[in-house]
Design an enzyme around this catalytic site. Structure first.
Site, PDB file in Angstrom:
ATOM      1  N   MET A   1       1.007  -0.861   0.090  1.00 10.82           N
ATOM      2  CA  MET A   1       0.056   0.497  -0.165  1.00 10.82           C
ATOM      3  C   MET A   1       0.941   0.924   0.054  1.00 10.82           C
ATOM      4  O   MET A   1       1.548   0.916   0.722  1.00 10.82           O
ATOM      5  CB  MET A   1      -0.828  -0.366   1.519  1.00 10.82           C
ATOM      6  CG  MET A   1      -2.427   0.544   1.634  1.00 10.82           C
ATOM      7  SD  MET A   1      -2.182   2.825   1.680  1.00 10.82           S
ATOM      8  CE  MET A   1      -1.435   2.719   2.953  1.00 10.82           C
ATOM      9  N   PRO A   2       0.496   2.091  -0.815  1.00 10.88           N
ATOM     10  CA  PRO A   2      -0.556   2.659  -1.362  1.00 10.88           C
ATOM     11  C   PRO A   2      -0.524   2.232  -2.609  1.00 10.88           C
ATOM     12  O   PRO A   2       0.700   1.315  -3.268  1.00 10.88           O
ATOM     13  CB  PRO A   2      -0.022   3.926  -2.416  1.00 10.88           C
ATOM     14  CG  PRO A   2       1.559   4.198  -1.612  1.00 10.88           C
ATOM     15  CD  PRO A   2       1.697   3.146  -0.611  1.00 10.88           C
TER      16      PRO A   2
END
Length: 130
Positions: A1-2
């Site tokens: 993540m992202p």
């Protein structure tokens, strides 16, 4: 993540160039957004030139077939982190691929910990697994 979602014009880039784009974005994500090593989530979608429309928003410039629209889904980031990400990615892509500054557009879509499930139908940020 992202999660980084790259939108490119079909046949405008070689496989090696696309890999350079992805690697550069990963490097900048680690440096500017504080993502941990190995936290790499990227997709690439290809469009016919007429299907990837990126206007100039009234700023008076042209984009080429090499245009990149990058959508990022991320946890909240500081204003400084975002600005540094935009700038450093542009610098790397210009240095490595001679990308024109007008050909990169980036959007960040902010979400929260409850919006992520990495595996097993669990919200790892909420369960304490991450």
């Amino acid at each position: 993540m992202p999660l980084l979602q790259f939108n490119l014009v079909k046949d405008a880039w070689t496989k090696e160039q696309v890999q350079t784009i992805l690697d550069s974005a990963y490097d900048v994500t680690l440096k500017t957004l504080g993502a941990p090593q190995g936290d790499r989530y990227q997709t690439v979608s290809y469009y016919d030139p007429d299907d990837l429309i990126m206007g100039d928003t009234g700023l008076g410039f042209q984009r080429s077939e090499k245009r990149i629209l990058l959508n990022i889904r991320t946890r909240p980031r500081t204003r400084e982190q975002k600005i540094n990400f935009y700038h450093q990615l542009m610098e790397q892509l210009h240095d490595k691929l001679r990308l024109d500054a007008n050909d990169l557009m980036i959007t960040m879509i902010v979400n929260t910990d409850e919006d992520w499930s990495f595996t097993s139908g669990k919200a790892q940020f909420l369960t304490g697994d991450l």
